[in-house]
Design a protein around this motif. Structure first.
Motif, PDB file in Angstrom:
ATOM      1  N   HIS A   1     -34.534  32.374 -44.215  1.00  0.00           N
ATOM      2  CA  HIS A   1     -34.269  31.894 -43.111  1.00  0.00           C
ATOM      3  C   HIS A   1     -34.788  30.184 -43.105  1.00  0.00           C
ATOM      4  CE1 HIS A   1     -38.957  30.919 -44.480  1.00  0.00           C
ATOM      5  NE2 HIS A   1     -38.524  29.739 -43.656  1.00  0.00           N
ATOM      6  N   GLN A   2     -34.196  29.295 -43.814  1.00  0.00           N
ATOM      7  CA  GLN A   2     -34.134  28.597 -43.799  1.00  0.00           C
ATOM      8  C   GLN A   2     -32.403  27.863 -43.864  1.00  0.00           C
ATOM      9  OE1 GLN A   2     -35.849  27.705 -47.236  1.00  0.00           O
ATOM     10  NE2 GLN A   2     -37.903  26.034 -46.871  1.00  0.00           N
ATOM     11  N   VAL A   3     -32.243  28.566 -42.538  1.00  0.00           N
ATOM     12  CA  VAL A   3     -30.190  28.567 -42.275  1.00  0.00           C
ATOM     13  C   VAL A   3     -30.459  27.556 -41.142  1.00  0.00           C
ATOM     14  CG1 VAL A   3     -29.880  30.573 -43.902  1.00  0.00           C
ATOM     15  CG2 VAL A   3     -30.250  30.751 -40.696  1.00  0.00           C
ATOM     16  N   VAL A   4     -28.684  26.999 -41.048  1.00  0.00           N
ATOM     17  CA  VAL A   4     -28.248  26.078 -39.694  1.00  0.00           C
ATOM     18  C   VAL A   4     -27.350  27.111 -39.120  1.00  0.00           C
ATOM     19  CG1 VAL A   4     -27.362  24.574 -38.838  1.00  0.00           C
ATOM     20  CG2 VAL A   4     -29.782  23.965 -40.607  1.00  0.00           C
ATOM     21  N   PRO A   5     -27.476  27.789 -38.674  1.00  0.00           N
ATOM     22  CA  PRO A   5     -25.997  28.383 -37.595  1.00  0.00           C
ATOM     23  C   PRO A   5     -25.640  27.202 -37.501  1.00  0.00           C
ATOM     24  CG  PRO A   5     -27.758  29.595 -37.134  1.00  0.00           C
ATOM     25  CD  PRO A   5     -28.897  28.361 -37.367  1.00  0.00           C
ATOM     26  N   ILE A   6     -23.739  27.878 -37.432  1.00  0.00           N
ATOM     27  CA  ILE A   6     -22.706  27.043 -37.517  1.00  0.00           C
ATOM     28  C   ILE A   6     -21.495  27.308 -36.009  1.00  0.00           C
ATOM     29  CG2 ILE A   6     -20.666  25.706 -38.109  1.00  0.00           C
ATOM     30  CD1 ILE A   6     -23.117  24.791 -39.699  1.00  0.00           C
ATOM     31  N   VAL A   7     -21.643  27.209 -35.539  1.00  0.00           N
ATOM     32  CA  VAL A   7     -20.884  27.702 -34.105  1.00  0.00           C
ATOM     33  C   VAL A   7     -20.532  27.120 -33.545  1.00  0.00           C
ATOM     34  CG1 VAL A   7     -21.781  28.952 -32.147  1.00  0.00           C
ATOM     35  CG2 VAL A   7     -23.107  29.184 -33.703  1.00  0.00           C
ATOM     36  N   PRO A   8     -19.663  26.332 -33.611  1.00  0.00           N
ATOM     37  CA  PRO A   8     -18.390  25.301 -32.323  1.00  0.00           C
ATOM     38  C   PRO A   8     -18.580  25.962 -31.188  1.00  0.00           C
ATOM     39  CG  PRO A   8     -17.510  25.910 -34.787  1.00  0.00           C
ATOM     40  CD  PRO A   8     -18.867  26.906 -34.667  1.00  0.00           C
ATOM     41  N   ALA A   9     -18.136  25.204 -30.084  1.00  0.00           N
ATOM     42  CA  ALA A   9     -17.654  25.679 -28.488  1.00  0.00           C
ATOM     43  C   ALA A   9     -17.350  24.957 -27.679  1.00  0.00           C
ATOM     44  CB  ALA A   9     -19.247  25.732 -28.543  1.00  0.00           C
TER      45      ALA A   9
END
Length: 330
Positions: free
Chosen positions: A100-108
């Motif tokens: 669970h130790q993740v950082v989602p990468i979401v450009p917008a």
């Protein structure tokens, strides 16, 4: 329909509100297994998030989703909902030993559609989360998602998509069409990108007669979108796809990339198909030629996606659609 989800591993979801003072929404392009990401931004009025990390020299190589939204700068909040949805599924850049130790990468990126809604009605994090919940390989086009309040010149804009196959590689595009420039020659009713049609895909007969162009609703716009492929590309190579897709945008609207547009195109490369290796001069040339073919396709599919967005749009927010001005085309 032929579209960006023809690229294996790519999903699309929409969430929008139309009516009762609303005409806006959010579209999410999901790549649950991740994809190499890149971006090309043109025009004088961009609204973006997480684009610097897509520069080739920076650490993060793969992204988990791209969020496209209405609402101008306010609409960037929709990406927070996408991040939350991904984090609940442990999808993102690992930053610790636990799943669970993740950082989602979401450009917008966002487009300007504020005049189509009552002031204060704009996408928030719940829009992005809801769009993820609907993501699948089949999705609607037109006045949906980020195209809910879109306008292209004098007409209603919308979301459109298209794809083609180049050798073993599938190239697809999705565009939320919201340009300051016009997409149609009003003297004939023929869209500027009509010559990109493949096998009668648009399903219309170009009118060949003048149309009464209503006054443009606003000079603040921005077309945003994604071009994707299943080739294994570096971030620098993926950026060439985004650059080429902007050429397709310029074929579809006139003028393009104005000071009142913040035109932004993201590129995603899932990596399933290999291009020629790069060891040696001859192989370098082979790889460059293969990439060039994908770039040419990116321009074509983005132009087609924009035209699909125009033709499938329906009136909303007080803006008439192409089908209202030339109903006989359908």
């Amino acid at each position: 329909m032929s579209g960006i989800t023809d690229v294996p591993g790519v999903l699309v979801g929409h969430h929008h509100r139309l009516g009762d003072g609303w005409a806006t929404g959010t579209t999410v392009v999901l790549v649950p297994d991740g994809a190499t990401g890149a971006v090309d931004q043109r025009g004088g009025a961009p609204g973006t998030r997480e684009t610097n990390l897509l520069e080739p020299e920076n650490l993060v190589q793969r992204v988990n989703a791209v969020c496209l939204s209405g609402g101008s700068a306010y609409g960037l909040a929709a990406a927070d909902g996408v991040v939350r949805w991904l984090s609940e599924r442990n999808l993102g850049f690992p930053v610790g030993p636990q799943p669970h130790q993740v950082v989602p990468i979401v450009p917008a990126a966002v487009l300007f559609d504020l005049p189509r809604s009552t002031w204060g009605n704009r996408p928030d994090a719940d829009f992005g989360y809801a769009a993820c919940e609907t993501a699948s390989a089949t999705f609607a086009s037109g006045t949906v998602g980020a195209g809910g309040g879109a306008v292209v010149g004098s007409l209603k804009g919308g979301v459109g998509s298209a794809s083609e196959v180049v050798g073993d590689v599938t190239v697809g595009a999705l565009a939320a069409v919201n340009a300051s420039g016009e997409a149609v020659d009003f003297a004939t009713g023929r869209p500027f990108a009509a010559d990109h049609e493949v096998d009668g895909e648009f399903g219309v007969r170009w009118p060949g007669r003048p149309g009464a162009a209503p006054p443009a609703r606003t000079d603040l716009n921005t077309t945003i979108g994604v071009v994707a492929c299943d080739a294994a590309l570096s971030k620098a190579e993926a950026r060439r796809l985004a650059v080429a897709a902007q050429d397709g945008l310029a074929r579809a609207v006139r003028p393009a990339h104005t000071m009142f547009d913040g035109d932004t195109v993201f590129a995603l490369a899932t990596g399933a198909q290999q291009l020629p290796a790069t060891a040696g001069t001859f192989a370098d040339g082979q790889r460059a030629a293969a990439l060039d073919a994908l770039c040419a396709a990116a321009a074509r599919v983005f132009a087609r996606a924009m035209l699909h967005g125009l033709l499938s749009a329906t009136a909303a927010g007080g803006v008439v659609a192409y089908r209202d001005v030339w109903p006989e085309a359908f």
